[in-house]
Scaffold this motif. Structure first.
Motif, PDB file in Angstrom:
ATOM      1  N   LEU A 257       0.837  -1.207   0.000  1.00 42.96           N
ATOM      2  CA  LEU A 257       0.000   0.000   0.000  1.00 42.96           C
ATOM      3  C   LEU A 257       0.872   1.257   0.000  1.00 42.96           C
ATOM      4  CD1 LEU A 257      -2.767   1.446   0.374  1.00 42.96           C
ATOM      5  CD2 LEU A 257      -2.483   1.111   2.844  1.00 42.96           C
ATOM      6  N   ALA A 258       1.866   1.304   0.888  1.00 46.76           N
ATOM      7  CA  ALA A 258       2.690   2.513   1.027  1.00 46.76           C
ATOM      8  C   ALA A 258       3.518   2.776  -0.225  1.00 46.76           C
ATOM      9  CB  ALA A 258       3.608   2.366   2.241  1.00 46.76           C
ATOM     10  N   VAL A 259       4.154   1.753  -0.754  1.00 47.27           N
ATOM     11  CA  VAL A 259       5.032   1.945  -1.916  1.00 47.27           C
ATOM     12  C   VAL A 259       4.206   2.296  -3.154  1.00 47.27           C
ATOM     13  CG1 VAL A 259       6.624   0.778  -3.480  1.00 47.27           C
ATOM     14  CG2 VAL A 259       6.887   0.497  -1.013  1.00 47.27           C
ATOM     15  N   THR A 260       3.081   1.638  -3.344  1.00 46.79           N
ATOM     16  CA  THR A 260       2.264   1.940  -4.530  1.00 46.79           C
ATOM     17  C   THR A 260       1.662   3.331  -4.430  1.00 46.79           C
ATOM     18  OG1 THR A 260       1.696  -0.408  -4.643  1.00 46.79           O
ATOM     19  CG2 THR A 260       0.415   1.091  -6.017  1.00 46.79           C
ATOM     20  N   ARG A 261       1.242   3.724  -3.250  1.00 49.92           N
ATOM     21  CA  ARG A 261       0.698   5.083  -3.071  1.00 49.92           C
ATOM     22  C   ARG A 261       1.761   6.113  -3.417  1.00 49.92           C
ATOM     23  NH1 ARG A 261      -2.085   5.808   2.570  1.00 49.92           N
ATOM     24  NH2 ARG A 261      -3.742   4.584   1.553  1.00 49.92           N
ATOM     25  N   TRP A 262       3.002   5.877  -2.936  1.00 56.10           N
ATOM     26  CA  TRP A 262       4.100   6.797  -3.266  1.00 56.10           C
ATOM     27  C   TRP A 262       4.359   6.812  -4.775  1.00 56.10           C
ATOM     28  CZ3 TRP A 262       8.527   5.381  -5.853  1.00 56.10           C
ATOM     29  CH2 TRP A 262       9.453   6.417  -6.056  1.00 56.10           C
ATOM     30  N   ALA A 263       4.384   5.649  -5.385  1.00 58.37           N
ATOM     31  CA  ALA A 263       4.704   5.563  -6.814  1.00 58.37           C
ATOM     32  C   ALA A 263       3.632   6.260  -7.669  1.00 58.37           C
ATOM     33  CB  ALA A 263       4.841   4.101  -7.230  1.00 58.37           C
ATOM     34  N   LEU A 264       2.372   6.082  -7.312  1.00 55.41           N
ATOM     35  CA  LEU A 264       1.299   6.725  -8.068  1.00 55.41           C
ATOM     36  C   LEU A 264       1.378   8.245  -7.915  1.00 55.41           C
ATOM     37  CD1 LEU A 264      -1.622   4.255  -7.247  1.00 55.41           C
ATOM     38  CD2 LEU A 264      -0.684   4.681  -9.521  1.00 55.41           C
ATOM     39  N   ASP A 265       1.657   8.704  -6.704  1.00 54.86           N
ATOM     40  CA  ASP A 265       1.791  10.150  -6.499  1.00 54.86           C
ATOM     41  C   ASP A 265       3.007  10.692  -7.256  1.00 54.86           C
ATOM     42  OD1 ASP A 265      -0.458  10.312  -4.965  1.00 54.86           O
ATOM     43  OD2 ASP A 265       0.596  10.188  -3.042  1.00 54.86           O
ATOM     44  N   HIS A 266       4.073   9.930  -7.256  1.00 59.60           N
ATOM     45  CA  HIS A 266       5.279  10.308  -8.013  1.00 59.60           C
ATOM     46  C   HIS A 266       4.936  10.452  -9.489  1.00 59.60           C
ATOM     47  CE1 HIS A 266       9.664  10.117  -9.017  1.00 59.60           C
ATOM     48  NE2 HIS A 266       9.214   9.508 -10.114  1.00 59.60           N
ATOM     49  N   ALA A 267       4.185   9.513 -10.017  1.00 57.27           N
ATOM     50  CA  ALA A 267       3.855   9.520 -11.444  1.00 57.27           C
ATOM     51  C   ALA A 267       2.890  10.655 -11.782  1.00 57.27           C
ATOM     52  CB  ALA A 267       3.249   8.173 -11.842  1.00 57.27           C
ATOM     53  N   ARG A 268       1.880  10.834 -10.940  1.00 62.66           N
ATOM     54  CA  ARG A 268       0.864  11.862 -11.240  1.00 62.66           C
ATOM     55  C   ARG A 268       1.406  13.277 -11.070  1.00 62.66           C
ATOM     56  NH1 ARG A 268      -3.351  10.027  -9.097  1.00 62.66           N
ATOM     57  NH2 ARG A 268      -2.761   8.652  -7.396  1.00 62.66           N
ATOM     58  N   SER A 269       2.522  13.397 -10.373  1.00 61.09           N
ATOM     59  CA  SER A 269       3.125  14.712 -10.140  1.00 61.09           C
ATOM     60  C   SER A 269       4.065  15.138 -11.261  1.00 61.09           C
ATOM     61  CB  SER A 269       3.895  14.705  -8.802  1.00 61.09           C
ATOM     62  OG  SER A 269       3.022  14.405  -7.731  1.00 61.09           O
ATOM     63  N   GLY A 270       4.097  14.375 -12.340  1.00 63.26           N
ATOM     64  CA  GLY A 270       4.917  14.752 -13.486  1.00 63.26           C
ATOM     65  C   GLY A 270       6.338  14.235 -13.440  1.00 63.26           C
ATOM     66  N   ASN A 271       6.600  13.272 -12.554  1.00 65.35           N
ATOM     67  CA  ASN A 271       7.960  12.752 -12.416  1.00 65.35           C
ATOM     68  C   ASN A 271       8.219  11.491 -13.231  1.00 65.35           C
ATOM     69  OD1 ASN A 271       8.849  14.724 -10.421  1.00 65.35           O
ATOM     70  ND2 ASN A 271       7.388  13.720  -9.046  1.00 65.35           N
ATOM     71  N   GLY A 272       7.197  11.041 -13.960  1.00 63.75           N
ATOM     72  CA  GLY A 272       7.414   9.885 -14.823  1.00 63.75           C
ATOM     73  C   GLY A 272       7.147   8.554 -14.151  1.00 63.75           C
ATOM     74  N   PRO A 273       7.478   7.462 -14.846  1.00 63.47           N
ATOM     75  CA  PRO A 273       7.095   6.119 -14.394  1.00 63.47           C
ATOM     76  C   PRO A 273       7.922   5.608 -13.217  1.00 63.47           C
ATOM     77  CG  PRO A 273       8.434   5.991 -16.382  1.00 63.47           C
ATOM     78  CD  PRO A 273       8.173   7.446 -16.146  1.00 63.47           C
ATOM     79  N   VAL A 274       7.410   4.542 -12.613  1.00 62.07           N
ATOM     80  CA  VAL A 274       8.080   3.812 -11.537  1.00 62.07           C
ATOM     81  C   VAL A 274       7.843   2.325 -11.787  1.00 62.07           C
ATOM     82  CG1 VAL A 274       8.180   3.341  -9.056  1.00 62.07           C
ATOM     83  CG2 VAL A 274       7.709   5.665  -9.850  1.00 62.07           C
ATOM     84  N   LEU A 275       8.853   1.524 -11.509  1.00 62.48           N
ATOM     85  CA  LEU A 275       8.687   0.066 -11.540  1.00 62.48           C
ATOM     86  C   LEU A 275       8.674  -0.448 -10.109  1.00 62.48           C
ATOM     87  CD1 LEU A 275       8.671  -2.796 -12.778  1.00 62.48           C
ATOM     88  CD2 LEU A 275      11.174  -2.652 -12.898  1.00 62.48           C
ATOM     89  N   ILE A 276       7.617  -1.165  -9.752  1.00 60.58           N
ATOM     90  CA  ILE A 276       7.544  -1.842  -8.450  1.00 60.58           C
ATOM     91  C   ILE A 276       7.642  -3.340  -8.697  1.00 60.58           C
ATOM     92  CG2 ILE A 276       6.127  -2.334  -6.431  1.00 60.58           C
ATOM     93  CD1 ILE A 276       4.762   0.363  -6.824  1.00 60.58           C
ATOM     94  N   GLU A 277       8.569  -3.969  -8.010  1.00 60.50           N
ATOM     95  CA  GLU A 277       8.647  -5.430  -8.033  1.00 60.50           C
ATOM     96  C   GLU A 277       8.113  -5.940  -6.702  1.00 60.50           C
ATOM     97  OE1 GLU A 277      12.564  -7.086  -8.090  1.00 60.50           O
ATOM     98  OE2 GLU A 277      11.832  -9.143  -7.842  1.00 60.50           O
ATOM     99  N   ALA A 278       6.947  -6.540  -6.720  1.00 59.91           N
ATOM    100  CA  ALA A 278       6.364  -7.129  -5.511  1.00 59.91           C
ATOM    101  C   ALA A 278       6.882  -8.557  -5.396  1.00 59.91           C
ATOM    102  CB  ALA A 278       4.844  -7.103  -5.568  1.00 59.91           C
ATOM    103  N   PHE A 279       7.776  -8.767  -4.455  1.00 60.57           N
ATOM    104  CA  PHE A 279       8.430 -10.072  -4.289  1.00 60.57           C
ATOM    105  C   PHE A 279       7.496 -10.982  -3.507  1.00 60.57           C
ATOM    106  CE2 PHE A 279      11.644 -12.961  -2.485  1.00 60.57           C
ATOM    107  CZ  PHE A 279      12.354 -13.268  -3.632  1.00 60.57           C
TER     108      PHE A 279
END
Length: 389
Positions: A257-279
Motif C-alpha cells: 500500500l505505502a510503496v504503490t501510493r508513493w509511486a502513483l503520487d510520483h507519477a501523477r506529479s509529473g515525475n514519470g514512471p516507476v517500476l515496483i517489483e512485488a516479491f
C-alpha cells in the motif's frame, strides 16, 4: 512454457531454492547482506518503519484490509473448486498474492486506471468489479462483463505483457488531457521477459508518462523459475530505462500500500514512471491446467507458507489488540456469504446467445458479418433442436 519432463524441470528448479528460502527476517538480501526490499510488517506480524515509505493507518483501515484479504482468498478458493467441478473452463488462482493485489489496489484513487493481466482478481475486488463478472468470463458466457470506463479497470489481457503498452499509451493520453490521474499496469515476472514490456518502459520513460509498472514476481513463469530469466533483481531494470525501481515485500499488504501510493503520487506529479517489483510467491498452480509438483520443490512452497499475507496481518491485529473474536467471526460469516453467492451465481448463469459473437465486431453494421451470422444460424438450425436458436 510447458513442462517437457519431470527430470528436466527438477534440475532447473534446484538453483532457485537458495534465493527464495527465508533468510533472517524472511527478506532477500542485497550484496551487503541488508534486506533488499521494503517491509512494514514482518512475517510474525510485527510493525516496522521504513524511512522512505511512512504509512499511517487507523485500526479501522487495518481491519478493512484484513477483510479484503480474507474475502479475496475465499472468492479465489471457490473459483478453483468450481473449475474442478466443471463449472469453469479454467481458473488462474491468486493464492499467496493477495497482499500485493489488495495493497496496490487500495492505493489507487478513483480516477486512476488499472490495466491487469488475468490474475488480478484482488485488484478487481478493490475496483468494485463484481466477482461473478470475472467468473462469467472463465465460464465462457461473457468477455469480461464489466464496463472498464466505469470501474477504471481494464478487461483482462491474455496476451502476455501487451497491456503494459496499452497502459503507457493511456497514460500518455491522460497527460495530454491535463488530468492528475495515474495509471498502473500489472504483469508477472514471466512477462518481464517479453519485448512489449521493454518497449513500454522505453516509451513511458521518454514521454514521462504517469504510469506505475507493478510486477508481481511470484517466482515462476509457469514452470520456469525467475532465476532462469534474469541475472539481477527485476526492479533494478528500471535504472537502465531512466526511472526508479523499488522492490517491496509482496506478502506485506502495508508495504504494498505505502510503496504503490508513493509511486502513483510520483507519477501523477509529473515525475514519470516507476517500476515496483512485488516479491511474492504463487502458492498454487499457474492455472488449473498446471501441476506445479512436477517442477517445484515442496520445501520451497512450505518456506513461503510461513510468510502468508493473511496470517501476518491477523497476527498484527491480535498483537496490538486491534480486533477481537467478534470481528474475526464477522469476517468469516461474510466469507461464507460470499462463497454461497459465488457458487449459486455461477451455476445459475444462463448460456449466452450463440449469435452474440457476431455483435460488436464493427461499430456499424457490416454486410460480411451479417452474411456470416446468417450462415451460422442456418448451420446451427440443421441440427436437432437447432431450430430454436
Amino acid at each position: 512454457m510447458t513442462v517437457k519432463s519431470t527430470t528436466r524441470a527438477r534440475k532447473k528448479a534446484a538453483p532457485a531454492v537458495p534465493d527464495t528460502l527465508p533468510t533472517g527476517s524472511g527478506a532477500p538480501l542485497d550484496e551487503g547482506g541488508r534486506p533488499d526490499l521494503v517491509q512494514l510488517l514482518t512475517p510474525e506480524g510485527e510493525r516496522v518503519e521504513h524511512p522512505d515509505y511512512p504509512l499511517s493507518t487507523t485500526p479501522e483501515e487495518l481491519r478493512d484490509l484484513y477483510r479484503d484479504l480474507v474475502l479475496v482468498r475465499r472468492f479465489d478458493a471457490e473459483a478453483t473448486s468450481l473449475q474442478r467441478q466443471g463449472e469453469l473452463g479454467l481458473w488462474a488462482s491468486l493464492l499467496g498474492q493477495e497482499a500485493a493485489q489488495v495493497g496496490s489496489g487500495r492505493a489507487m484513487r478513483p480516477g486512476d486506471y488499472a490495466f491487469p493481466t488475468y490474475r488480478e482478481h484482488g485488484v478487481a475486488w478493490c475496483r468494485d468489479v463484481d466477482p461473478l463478472n470475472l467468473l462469467g468470463m472463465f465460464r465462457g458466457v461473457n468477455h469480461g462483463g464489466w464496463d472498464p470506463n466505469e470501474k477504471n479497470f481494464h478487461l483482462y489481457t491474455i496476451v502476455i505483457g501487451s497491456q503494459t503498452l496499452h497502459a503507457t499509451g493511456y497514460a500518455m493520453g491522460i497527460t495530454k488531457d491535463g488530468t492528475d490521474d495515474a495509471v498502473i499496469a500489472y504483469f508477472g515476472d514471466g512477462a518481464s521477459s517479453q519485448g512489449d514490456v521493454s518497449e513500454a518502459f522505453t516509451f513511458a520513460s521518454v514521454y514521462n508518462a504517469p504510469v506505475v509498472f507493478f510486477c508481481q514476481n511470484n517466482q515462476w513463469a509457469i514452470s520456469e523459475p525467475t532465476t532462469n530469466q534474469t541475472k539481477i533483481p527485476l526492479y533494478r531494470r528500471a535504472s537502465g530505462f531512466g526511472f526508479p525501481g523499488v522492490r517491496v515485500d509482496g506478502n506485506d499488504v502495508l508495504a504494498c500500500l505505502a510503496v504503490t501510493r508513493w509511486a502513483l503520487d510520483h507519477a501523477r506529479s509529473g515525475n514519470g514512471p516507476v517500476l515496483i517489483e512485488a516479491f511474492t510467491y504463487r502458492m498454487g498452480a499457474h492455472t488449473t491446467s498446471d501441476d506445479p509438483t512436477r517442477y517445484r520443490l515442496a520445501e520451497e512452497t512450505e518456506a513461503w507458507r510461513a510468510k502468508d499475507p493473511i496470517s501476518r496481518l491477523k497476527a498484527h491485529l491480535e498483537r496490538e489488540g486491534l480486533a477481537d473474536e467478534e470481528f474475526f467471526a464477522s469476517v468469516e460469516a461474510k466469507s461464507e456469504e460470499l462463497g454461497l453467492r459465488v457458487r449459486e451465481g455461477v451455476r445459475s448463469m444462463p448460456d449466452p446467445d450463440p449469435t452474440l459473437i457476431f455483435d460488436h465486431v464493427y461499430a456499424e453494421p457490416h454486410t460480411l458479418v451479417d452474411e456470416e451470422r446468417a450462415e451460422y444460424i442456418a448451420y446451427a438450425a440443421s441440427f436437432e433442436g437447432g431450430e430454436n436458436l
